[in-house]
Scaffold this motif. Structure first.
Motif, mmCIF file in Angstrom:
data_model
loop_
_atom_site.group_PDB
_atom_site.id
_atom_site.type_symbol
_atom_site.label_atom_id
_atom_site.label_comp_id
_atom_site.label_asym_id
_atom_site.label_seq_id
_atom_site.Cartn_x
_atom_site.Cartn_y
_atom_site.Cartn_z
ATOM 1 N N ARG A 1 0.800 -0.820 0.281
ATOM 2 C CA ARG A 1 0.145 0.158 0.184
ATOM 3 C C ARG A 1 0.417 1.389 0.144
ATOM 4 N N ALA A 2 2.116 1.107 -0.651
ATOM 5 C CA ALA A 2 2.811 2.040 -0.965
ATOM 6 C C ALA A 2 2.527 3.580 -1.522
ATOM 7 N N ILE A 3 2.339 4.664 -1.273
ATOM 8 C CA ILE A 3 1.327 5.753 -1.292
ATOM 9 C C ILE A 3 2.528 7.114 -1.566
ATOM 10 N N ALA A 4 2.560 8.503 -1.514
ATOM 11 C CA ALA A 4 3.446 9.580 -1.908
ATOM 12 C C ALA A 4 2.501 10.973 -2.386
ATOM 13 N N GLY A 5 2.937 11.886 -0.854
ATOM 14 C CA GLY A 5 2.132 12.731 -1.747
ATOM 15 C C GLY A 5 2.590 13.851 -1.116
ATOM 16 N N VAL A 6 1.382 14.971 -1.164
ATOM 17 C CA VAL A 6 2.432 16.430 -0.530
ATOM 18 C C VAL A 6 1.257 16.754 0.496
ATOM 19 N N ALA A 7 2.920 17.541 1.439
ATOM 20 C CA ALA A 7 1.939 17.626 2.369
ATOM 21 C C ALA A 7 2.573 18.983 3.467
ATOM 22 N N ASN A 8 1.900 20.695 3.137
ATOM 23 C CA ASN A 8 2.776 21.724 3.608
ATOM 24 C C ASN A 8 4.296 22.241 2.630
ATOM 25 N N GLY A 9 4.241 21.467 1.447
ATOM 26 C CA GLY A 9 4.951 21.217 0.727
ATOM 27 C C GLY A 9 5.742 20.984 0.497
ATOM 28 N N HIS A 10 5.632 19.801 1.531
ATOM 29 C CA HIS A 10 6.956 18.536 1.805
ATOM 30 C C HIS A 10 6.393 17.158 0.937
ATOM 31 N N TYR A 11 7.708 17.168 0.299
ATOM 32 C CA TYR A 11 7.235 15.469 -0.666
ATOM 33 C C TYR A 11 7.444 13.909 0.677
ATOM 34 N N ILE A 12 6.695 12.972 0.134
ATOM 35 C CA ILE A 12 6.000 12.677 1.755
ATOM 36 C C ILE A 12 6.072 11.555 0.791
ATOM 37 N N PHE A 13 6.854 9.919 1.071
ATOM 38 C CA PHE A 13 7.059 8.821 0.501
ATOM 39 C C PHE A 13 6.876 7.452 1.235
ATOM 40 N N SER A 14 5.721 7.101 1.578
ATOM 41 C CA SER A 14 5.688 5.818 2.016
ATOM 42 C C SER A 14 5.527 4.201 1.290
ATOM 43 N N LEU A 15 6.481 3.978 1.980
ATOM 44 C CA LEU A 15 7.091 2.525 1.498
ATOM 45 C C LEU A 15 6.808 1.384 1.994
ATOM 46 N N PRO A 16 7.319 0.174 1.749
ATOM 47 C CA PRO A 16 7.005 -1.343 2.223
ATOM 48 C C PRO A 16 7.901 -0.681 2.988
ATOM 49 N N GLY A 17 8.417 -2.339 3.775
ATOM 50 C CA GLY A 17 9.660 -2.105 4.999
ATOM 51 C C GLY A 17 11.313 -2.751 4.417
ATOM 52 N N SER A 18 11.017 -3.626 3.292
ATOM 53 C CA SER A 18 11.952 -4.560 2.940
ATOM 54 C C SER A 18 12.430 -3.271 2.252
ATOM 55 N N ALA A 19 14.408 -3.871 2.733
ATOM 56 C CA ALA A 19 15.217 -3.256 2.271
ATOM 57 C C ALA A 19 15.091 -3.643 0.538
ATOM 58 N N GLY A 20 14.742 -4.865 -0.022
ATOM 59 C CA GLY A 20 14.418 -4.326 -1.388
ATOM 60 C C GLY A 20 13.452 -3.561 -1.737
ATOM 61 N N ALA A 21 12.426 -3.231 -1.404
ATOM 62 C CA ALA A 21 10.638 -2.590 -2.005
ATOM 63 C C ALA A 21 11.323 -0.909 -2.268
ATOM 64 N N CYS A 22 12.671 -1.004 -0.903
ATOM 65 C CA CYS A 22 12.825 0.150 -0.735
ATOM 66 C C CYS A 22 14.309 0.715 -1.937
ATOM 67 N N ALA A 23 15.594 -0.235 -2.434
ATOM 68 C CA ALA A 23 16.181 0.056 -3.363
ATOM 69 C C ALA A 23 15.090 -0.201 -4.484
ATOM 70 N N THR A 24 14.048 -0.406 -4.372
ATOM 71 C CA THR A 24 13.037 -0.786 -5.899
ATOM 72 C C THR A 24 12.679 0.740 -5.943
ATOM 73 N N ALA A 25 12.249 1.274 -5.435
ATOM 74 C CA ALA A 25 11.395 3.277 -5.221
ATOM 75 C C ALA A 25 12.108 3.465 -4.928
ATOM 76 N N TRP A 26 14.127 3.537 -4.182
ATOM 77 C CA TRP A 26 14.350 5.010 -4.357
ATOM 78 C C TRP A 26 15.656 4.738 -5.841
ATOM 79 N N ASP A 27 15.800 3.787 -6.427
ATOM 80 C CA ASP A 27 16.739 3.217 -7.699
ATOM 81 C C ASP A 27 15.252 3.795 -8.528
ATOM 82 N N ASP A 28 14.833 3.784 -8.697
ATOM 83 C CA ASP A 28 13.418 3.134 -9.774
ATOM 84 C C ASP A 28 12.769 4.600 -10.257
ATOM 85 N N LEU A 29 12.468 5.417 -8.943
ATOM 86 C CA LEU A 29 11.028 6.109 -9.136
ATOM 87 C C LEU A 29 11.757 7.402 -8.429
ATOM 88 N N ILE A 30 11.498 7.602 -6.859
ATOM 89 C CA ILE A 30 12.412 9.000 -6.035
ATOM 90 C C ILE A 30 13.494 9.562 -6.578
#
Length: 175
Positions: A123-152
């Motif tokens: 249920r990964a989500i992202a958005g904007v709050a008070n001018g700040h970007y927020i990215f909510s990622l799964p807890g696995s290191a693999g998922a974090c690597a995927t999110a950072w490397d391929d998108l963020i």
């Protein structure tokens, strides 16, 4: 056609929040991975914390970061699954002024190639709050690597063409 002028990199202040009942600094692989990757990219780690799976404690930290001028981006890892303790999307969603629907959609699409139908549990989500970007990622290191490397990482790099999230930052608080 004139060649596009190369833009200079703009380092951002980023905070990392690991949501977990069982992790500490020694065992927080996902938070450590995000902190290392963002610094390797040239951004500045402004804060890093670990918080239990409690929506009010999550909201308290994220809310504080959303009023901190030196932080422009907040990365959360953990609590995005479907178990009873997973509440990060619920904690974050109410703080968002706007949700970036494409992030979750793209994350699950990319993840599908790696983990198949198990990606529907994210249920990964992202958005904007008070001018700040927020990215909510799964807890696995693999998922974090995927999110950072391929998108963020590309979207937080001002040099990314044709467009990126950094160039929108001055306009996030427009009414």
């Amino acid at each position: 056609m004139a060649e596009a002028k190369q833009r200079a990199f703009k380092p951002l202040g980023i905070a990392v929040l690991t949501v977990s009942d069982s992790r500490d600094e020694a065992s927080d692989k996902s938070g450590r991975l995000l902190a290392e990757r963002l610094q390797q990219a040239g951004h500045e780690l402004r804060d890093k914390q670990i918080v239990p799976d409690d929506i009010y404690r999550i909201r308290a930290i994220v809310s504080q970061w959303c009023v901190t001028d030196t932080i422009q981006v907040i990365l959360l890892t953990g609590g995005t699954g479907v178990t009873g303790r997973d509440g990060t999307p619920e904690a974050v969603r109410v703080l968002l002024d706007k949700e970036i629907d494409g992030f979750g959609e793209m994350f699950r699409q990319i993840s599908y190639a790696q983990i198949g139908t198990s990606t529907l549990q994210s249920r990964a989500i992202a958005g904007v709050a008070n001018g700040h970007y927020i990215f909510s990622l799964p807890g696995s290191a693999g998922a974090c690597a995927t999110a950072w490397d391929d998108l963020i990482s590309a979207q937080l790099d001002y040099r990314t063409r044709p467009c990126n999230l950094v160039e929108l930052m001055p306009r996030l608080l427009e009414k």
